[in-house]
Design an enzyme around this catalytic site. Structure first.
Site, mmCIF file in Angstrom:
data_model
loop_
_atom_site.group_PDB
_atom_site.id
_atom_site.type_symbol
_atom_site.label_atom_id
_atom_site.label_comp_id
_atom_site.label_asym_id
_atom_site.label_seq_id
_atom_site.Cartn_x
_atom_site.Cartn_y
_atom_site.Cartn_z
ATOM 1 N N HIS A 108 0.467 -1.164 0.530
ATOM 2 C CA HIS A 108 -0.070 -0.190 -0.224
ATOM 3 C C HIS A 108 0.971 0.794 0.101
ATOM 4 O O HIS A 108 1.121 1.759 1.131
ATOM 5 C CB HIS A 108 -0.667 -0.007 1.612
ATOM 6 C CG HIS A 108 -2.379 -0.449 0.844
ATOM 7 N ND1 HIS A 108 -2.955 -0.165 0.231
ATOM 8 C CD2 HIS A 108 -3.105 -2.152 1.693
ATOM 9 C CE1 HIS A 108 -4.164 -0.704 -0.012
ATOM 10 N NE2 HIS A 108 -4.120 -2.083 1.482
ATOM 11 N N ASP B 298 -4.927 2.105 2.005
ATOM 12 C CA ASP B 298 -5.025 1.643 3.653
ATOM 13 C C ASP B 298 -5.202 2.185 4.091
ATOM 14 O O ASP B 298 -6.954 2.500 5.151
ATOM 15 C CB ASP B 298 -3.301 0.862 4.020
ATOM 16 C CG ASP B 298 -2.373 2.007 3.801
ATOM 17 O OD1 ASP B 298 -2.400 2.907 3.251
ATOM 18 O OD2 ASP B 298 -1.916 1.452 4.688
ATOM 19 N N HIS C 5 10.515 -1.115 -25.328
ATOM 20 C CA HIS C 5 10.959 -2.659 -25.869
ATOM 21 C C HIS C 5 11.255 -2.774 -26.988
ATOM 22 O O HIS C 5 10.590 -2.669 -28.036
ATOM 23 C CB HIS C 5 9.715 -3.329 -25.552
ATOM 24 C CG HIS C 5 9.387 -3.579 -23.765
ATOM 25 N ND1 HIS C 5 10.190 -3.702 -22.970
ATOM 26 C CD2 HIS C 5 8.331 -3.602 -23.149
ATOM 27 C CE1 HIS C 5 9.474 -3.506 -21.957
ATOM 28 N NE2 HIS C 5 8.203 -3.083 -21.690
ATOM 29 N N TYR D 254 -8.633 8.232 -17.208
ATOM 30 C CA TYR D 254 -9.493 9.493 -16.717
ATOM 31 C C TYR D 254 -9.542 11.109 -17.034
ATOM 32 O O TYR D 254 -8.580 11.456 -17.433
ATOM 33 C CB TYR D 254 -9.327 10.268 -15.184
ATOM 34 C CG TYR D 254 -8.311 8.042 -14.346
ATOM 35 C CD1 TYR D 254 -9.214 6.993 -14.837
ATOM 36 C CD2 TYR D 254 -7.550 7.344 -13.223
ATOM 37 C CE1 TYR D 254 -9.281 5.918 -14.334
ATOM 38 C CE2 TYR D 254 -7.410 6.870 -12.752
ATOM 39 C CZ TYR D 254 -7.929 5.608 -13.337
ATOM 40 O OH TYR D 254 -8.115 3.973 -12.335
ATOM 41 N N GLU E 133 0.502 8.586 11.961
ATOM 42 C CA GLU E 133 -1.437 7.809 12.088
ATOM 43 C C GLU E 133 -2.432 9.645 12.698
ATOM 44 O O GLU E 133 -3.128 9.072 12.352
ATOM 45 C CB GLU E 133 -1.592 7.700 13.823
ATOM 46 C CG GLU E 133 -0.666 6.299 13.672
ATOM 47 C CD GLU E 133 -0.689 4.986 14.703
ATOM 48 O OE1 GLU E 133 -0.598 6.046 16.442
ATOM 49 O OE2 GLU E 133 -0.874 3.990 15.164
#
Ligand code: NI
Length: 396
Positions: free
Chosen positions: A104, A109, A247, A303, A376
């Site tokens: 994450h 998360d 590539h 998007y 946090e």
């Protein structure tokens, strides 16, 4: 770090042990886009424990739930994304990823834990929540043009009852933890993808005169595309064209018959988006032809531009200013060339996407980096912000 003082923040701080638990569990078991099966189970379990009835889908890993579906007030949707990235974690956190090569690394998360935290606060607030609050746990934000927001909208996530406002947030290492960044109008770019296959004749590298060389043509194309940005467009209208994959070839002395390029285009204005696609298609073919080679160009729309509704954003600034104090709010002056499929909700419903401060002292760890670890404090502020936004936007 200034401590937030509003009632939602006080309640969110008391909820920190629960949010920490969710976050650590999500973080330990990261899942890539459209594979968020364990993540979905965890979200569903947490929502059921709140007494909610989550909706799941047979062919889609998103989760939808509504707090107070029959309440008469305006409907506010809150969105969190769910997917992780193919990154090998190097944070050294005690709850670091247990899945090799998965992490994450974009803070999703944290987004899910904030939304579960906000849901808890709103359920506990009972009748203070005047209208329905729709919780959107959306998969596959990182999936490019196949991102999860479009399919979620197609499955009716903004309907029954019809959503009036939508709010989302993303952790931002450039905004100090404890603060919230906001911006009216365009915030993030439209993101398209292109794939180019350059064809030459292939052959012995010692005899390049015997046929067109796809490698040299590809090199000219890569450089030539930058002249579209620097010479064919107004310099005050931001555009990015980047080649991220090249590539071709199998051995140092063999000219490959084909070289494949893939990259991204970022723009803000619809007419610029159209113009870049047109220019890319014609220039790339012309450059290849000028060297006797040929090129096939495929262009995929991704998007759309993320445009925050000015009136909703203004209301949110007032609501969040009351909750956190104006000093904790930071107006973002410039848009960024990153993209977000939250823009797909904003095509249907007015709303705003906020930047949730995650910056900590010390060397900055970028989004998608193996050391990215939001503090946090972001959980507390993020949960309080979503709850305050939902209730605030329901006031008439
Ligand atoms: Ni992200």
């Amino acid at each position: 770090m200034a401590r937030s003082q509003g009632p939602w923040s006080v309640a969110a701080r008391k909820l920190l042990p629960a949010m920490r638990g969710w976050r650590e569990s999500f973080h330990e078991e990261p899942e890539l886009a459209n594979q968020e099966h364990k993540t979905r189970e965890k979200v569903v379990r947490a929502l059921r424990e709140l007494g909610l009835t989550p909706t799941v889908y047979p062919d889609f890993t998103g989760v939808l739930a509504t707090i107070g579906p029959d309440r008469p007030g305006p409907v506010v949707a809150l969105r969190a994304d769910m997917d992780a990235l193919p990154v090998e974690e190097k944070t050294g956190l005690p709850f670091r990823s247990k899945v090799p090569g998965r992490m994450h690394a974009c803070g999703h998360d944290v987004h899910m834990s904030c939304l579960l935290g906000a849901a808890t606060l709103l359920v506990r607030a009972g009748p203070r929540v005047k209208g329905p609050v729709r919780l959107l746990f959306q998969p596959a934000e990182e999936q490019g043009e196949a991102g999860g927001a479009g399919p979620f909208v197609e499955r009716g996530c903004l309907e029954s009852p019809k959503v009036d406002f939508v709010v989302g947030q993303h952790v931002a290492p450039e905004v100090p933890a404890g603060q919230i960044g906001w911006k009216k109008g365009p915030l993030m770019a439209a993101a398209d993808r292109f794939r180019i296959v350059v064809r030459g004749s292939g052959g012995h590298a010692a005899y390049p005169h015997r046929g067109p060389d796809a490698v040299v043509a590809a090199a000219e194309i890569i450089v030539g595309m930058q002249a579209i940005v620097s010479r064919a467009r107004d310099p005050v209208d931001p555009v990015v064209v980047s080649v991220g994959m090249v590539h071709g070839g199998t051995r140092h002395n063999i000219l490959p018959p084909e070289v494949e390029l893939e990259g991204t285009v970022r723009t803000f204005r619809p007419e610029t988006r159209d113009a870049i696609e047109r220019l890319l298609r014609t220039r790339v073919r012309h450059i290849a032809q000028s060297l006797g080679a040929s090129a096939r160009v495929e262009y995929f729309r991704g998007y759309p531009v993320l445009v925050n509704s000015p009136p909703v954003t203004e209301r949110l600034v007032g609501i969040l200013g009351e909750e956190f104090g104006d000093a904790q709010l930071e107006e973002l002056t410039a848009p960024v060339m990153g993209a977000e499929d939250f823009s797909r909700y904003l095509e249907h419903v007015p709303g705003s996407f906020l930047k949730l401060g995650a910056g900590v002292p010390g060397p900055p760890a970028n989004l998608h980096s193996p050391t990215f670890a939001p503090p946090e404090e972001s959980l507390v502020v993020g949960a309080a912000a979503l709850a305050a936004a939902a209730v605030g936007l329901q006031e008439r």
